[in-house]
Design an enzyme around this catalytic site. Structure first.
Site, PDB file in Angstrom:
ATOM      1  CD  GLU A  47      -2.264   1.284   2.923  1.00 38.94           C
ATOM      2  OE1 GLU A  47      -3.373   1.809   3.072  1.00 38.94           O
ATOM      3  OE2 GLU A  47      -1.602   0.788   3.862  1.00 38.94           O
ATOM      4  CG  ASN A 110      -4.988   3.651   0.288  1.00 41.91           C
ATOM      5  OD1 ASN A 110      -4.265   3.087  -0.515  1.00 41.91           O
ATOM      6  ND2 ASN A 110      -4.745   3.650   1.584  1.00 41.91           N
ATOM      7  CE  LYS A 127      -7.259   1.004   3.841  1.00 38.51           C
ATOM      8  NZ  LYS A 127      -6.040   1.561   4.472  1.00 38.51           N
ATOM      9  CD  GLU A 145      -5.614   4.681   5.640  1.00 38.44           C
ATOM     10  OE1 GLU A 145      -6.177   4.446   4.556  1.00 38.44           O
ATOM     11  OE2 GLU A 145      -5.151   3.794   6.382  1.00 38.44           O
ATOM     12  CB  CYS A 171      -3.974  -1.332   4.632  1.00 40.37           C
ATOM     13  SG  CYS A 171      -3.135  -1.072   6.223  1.00 40.37           S
ATOM     14  CG  ASN A 196       2.157   1.663   4.399  1.00 39.85           C
ATOM     15  OD1 ASN A 196       2.922   2.616   4.329  1.00 39.85           O
ATOM     16  ND2 ASN A 196       1.944   0.868   3.360  1.00 39.85           N
TER      17      ASN A 196
END
Length: 308
Positions: A47, A110, A127, A145, A171, A196
């Protein structure tokens, strides 16, 4: 003759904020070359593989934020990776920050792209489960995020890659059973993902010893319960003062970890995934498709937040 796909998971060490995009792409090209040299047919990157994990900071300048995003893929700085894929005849899945213009608006996602061994775009995933908060919270590891990214809007697509059905996740998605279930229902044989993940959380120091266990647990369960191969690439090591967990792995549909990274730096792990093992597991792990009771699971699809 057995159906197989040789998978390389390309873990990266930290990517500091001071690193240029050209330097980072050079590292990814080197990992792709290592993967091809040992016979891999697809490589999986983490990611946000092109930048530091910037949601660890509160940033107010939109231009500064947008500098972490890609407005086109490939772009001038990332074309070299796509050219390397075509030269080496190996495809890849790459996590990055996407600046998209849709419906007359600018969107921030993302994202992970799947690219073929000819260096051409195959498919995209955004994502779905965006974690964290929009503002820092006292006593909690800063993870913003939700300040910088919108939730994905492409569902859980599955794409053909060299005759293998491949889906993607990013993730926090790996912690959700729905992710693997949707990929399985859409026909995935292999799920590739990048992450991450901080080594320590301010809000739960007593659980620090379980971080790697909790990293692998949902992926192993998802692989077993949905008879999928799972290939997960981490960004690892001390990045801009925050320790990232590592633990990149390839997991069989038996739930076993078939290969795992041992370092916190740039590292390639490879496994030849036997796709016929999927059918074997569907015979011996009980026939989940036969015994499933979807009519009894309706609470799962009720509005978010309606149940614990």
């Amino acid at each position: 003759m057995a159906r197989c796909l040789t998978i390389a998971v390309c873990q990266t060490g930290p990517i500091q904020r001071s690193a240029t995009r050209a330097e980072t792409v050079g590292r990814l090209v080197h990992l792709l070359e290592q993967s091809a040299a040992v016979g891999a047919e697809i490589a999986v990157f983490p990611e946000m593989a092109l930048t530091t994990f910037f949601p660890r900071w509160r940033i107010d300048d939109q231009a500064e934020i947008d500098a972490f995003f890609e407005s086109a893929m490939p772009g001038p700085e990332t074309q070299r990776l796509y050219d390397a894929a075509a030269r080496l005849k190996i495809g890849f899945a790459l996590g990055y920050c996407e600046l998209a213009r849709e419906d007359g608006r600018t969107h921030h996602f993302n994202t992970m792209d799947l690219v073929g061994p000819d260096g051409r775009f195959i498919g995209r995933y955004r994502k779905m489960h965006v974690p964290g908060s929009a503002e820092p919270e006292e006593g909690t590891t800063t993870h913003l995020e939700r300040r910088y990214f919108e939730p994905g809007n492409l569902g859980f697509p599955v794409f053909d890659y060299r005759g293998v059905r491949v889906g993607m996740a990013i993730c926090n998605d790996r912690r959700w059973p729905e992710t693997y279930r949707m990929l399985c229902l859409n026909g995935a044989e292999v799920a590739v993902l990048g992450y991450n993940t901080p080594l320590l959380l301010d809000e739960a120091p007593a659980l620090a010893h379980l971080r790697m266990f909790h990293n692998h647990l949902p992926m192993q369960a998802g692989a077993y319960q949905n008879t999928l191969w799972v290939a997960a690439a981490a960004k690892a090591g001390l990045e801009d003062g925050q320790a990232l967990i590592g633990g990149s792995c390839i997991i069989a549909p038996t739930g076993e970890i078939a290969a795992q990274a041992i370092s916190l730096g740039d590292e390639v792990i490879v496994h030849r995934a036997d796709l016929d093992l999927i059918a074997t597991c569907r015979k011996v792990n009980f026939d989940f498709a036969l015994y499933r009771r979807p009519d009894q699971y309706r609470l799962i699809s009720e509005p978010a937040g309606s149940h614990v």
